[in-house]
Design a protein around this motif. Structure first.
Motif, mmCIF file in Angstrom:
data_model
loop_
_atom_site.group_PDB
_atom_site.id
_atom_site.type_symbol
_atom_site.label_atom_id
_atom_site.label_comp_id
_atom_site.label_asym_id
_atom_site.label_seq_id
_atom_site.Cartn_x
_atom_site.Cartn_y
_atom_site.Cartn_z
ATOM 1 N N LEU A 162 50.882 24.526 74.578
ATOM 2 C CA LEU A 162 50.773 26.026 75.333
ATOM 3 C C LEU A 162 51.796 25.954 76.401
ATOM 4 C CD1 LEU A 162 46.967 26.366 75.614
ATOM 5 C CD2 LEU A 162 48.243 27.127 73.827
ATOM 6 N N ARG A 163 52.747 25.556 76.301
ATOM 7 C CA ARG A 163 54.036 25.772 77.161
ATOM 8 C C ARG A 163 54.459 27.031 77.078
ATOM 9 N NH1 ARG A 163 57.851 20.300 76.175
ATOM 10 N NH2 ARG A 163 56.316 18.763 77.093
ATOM 11 N N TRP A 164 54.240 27.873 76.073
ATOM 12 C CA TRP A 164 54.974 29.210 76.138
ATOM 13 C C TRP A 164 53.996 30.387 76.779
ATOM 14 C CZ3 TRP A 164 50.798 32.377 73.843
ATOM 15 C CH2 TRP A 164 50.018 31.598 73.152
ATOM 16 N N ARG A 165 52.632 29.725 76.934
ATOM 17 C CA ARG A 165 51.856 30.650 77.877
ATOM 18 C C ARG A 165 52.057 30.726 79.242
ATOM 19 N NH1 ARG A 165 45.331 30.062 77.871
ATOM 20 N NH2 ARG A 165 46.004 28.119 78.682
ATOM 21 N N ASN A 166 52.206 31.862 79.833
ATOM 22 C CA ASN A 166 52.381 31.955 81.230
ATOM 23 C C ASN A 166 51.138 32.455 82.030
ATOM 24 O OD1 ASN A 166 53.799 32.218 83.854
ATOM 25 N ND2 ASN A 166 54.400 34.347 83.346
ATOM 26 N N GLN A 198 51.906 32.347 62.904
ATOM 27 C CA GLN A 198 52.737 32.522 64.037
ATOM 28 C C GLN A 198 52.370 33.593 64.940
ATOM 29 O OE1 GLN A 198 56.946 33.302 62.675
ATOM 30 N NE2 GLN A 198 57.024 31.723 61.339
#
Length: 270
Positions: free
Chosen positions: A261-265, A182
């Protein structure tokens, strides 16, 4: 009164380019090259080795109707699929093992760094001598070409994860397995996917190399036949097919990146 959230268009430096315009612009250079190719051949300014797009298209239709193009595509895709699967598994396994453990790094990293500077084309004759010119040799060469860059990116991705994240995970008493999965592997995922894109591109280059060695099927065989019998339209057809296949596999990995990678801004261009 609550403060309104700024829209993407109001963010300084954001161009507001839509997906349709982006897609159009991404094909502009290719369309320009194709138009120039058509014009040069139509005006008779092209060398004899450069056939017109219509000649290439006609040759493609003829090979498709005869079944030769379909058989070549299936043979090449099968080799690439097998080589990429084996190379991806090997590269990821070695990269994760070396990245997560100092013992793994001591055992694996130096040999892999030495192999990194040895091009697969230099090792192909050795694989031919050891395995012959059959399918195992072709799959092993493609797998080797895929595994090296994927290992490098996986190892570097894990070691680039911020150590503070690992320390915070330990404070919350996460198990070693959860920290590995994780925190470390998730943090390394962007670089792993970049390595996968690079590896898939090299896989097609490796395919060209192995399919001109004792092969009776595949796109490389068509390429060799076109050279042997002075059919430049066949050579160009195979080159175009290789390019299209490379673009398709790259697009698949980019689609995978967007989903995983939707979590990556991350910054996506100004």
């Amino acid at each position: 009164m609550s403060q309104a959230t700024p829209s993407r268009r109001s963010v300084p430096g954001h161009t507001g380019i839509g997906p349709g315009l982006f897609l159009l612009l991404s094909w502009t250079v290719i369309a320009t090259v194709f138009a120039a190719w058509t014009a040069v051949t139509a005006l008779g300014l092209a060398p004899a080795a450069l056939p017109s797009p219509t000649a290439v298209w006609a040759r493609g239709e003829a090979l498709f109707r005869s079944g030769a193009l379909g058989a070549a595509l299936l043979a090449s895709l099968g080799r690439v699929a097998a080589g990429v699967a084996l190379g991806t598994f090997t590269g990821l396994l070695l990269g994760v093992g070396a990245g997560l453990s100092r013992y793994g790094e001591a055992l694996v990293d130096r040999p892999m760094q030495m192999l990194r500077v040895v091009p697969f084309t230099a090792l192909t004759p050795l694989f031919v001598l050891a395995l012959g010119v059959g399918e195992p040799m072709k799959i092993i060469v493609i797998a080797y070409a895929v595994a090296i860059p994927l290992y490098i990116n996986t190892f570097a991705g894990i070691r680039d994860v911020d150590r503070n994240l690992v320390d915070v995970a330990r404070v919350y008493r996460l198990s070693r397995a959860r920290i590995a999965g994780q925190v470390l592997l998730l943090g390394a995922l962007p670089q792993v996917l970049t390595g996968l894109r690079f590896s898939l591109g090299i896989a097609w280059v490796a395919l060209v190399t192995v399919e001109v060695i004792g092969t009776r099927t595949g796109l490389g065989f068509l390429l060799e036949q076109g050279q042997q019998y002075a059919r430049p339209e066949t050579v160009l057809l195979v080159i175009v097919v290789y390019g299209v296949l490379g673009a398709l596999t790259d697009s698949l990995v980019k689609l995978l990146e967007r989903r995983l990678l939707r979590w990556r801004n991350a910054y996506s261009g100004g």
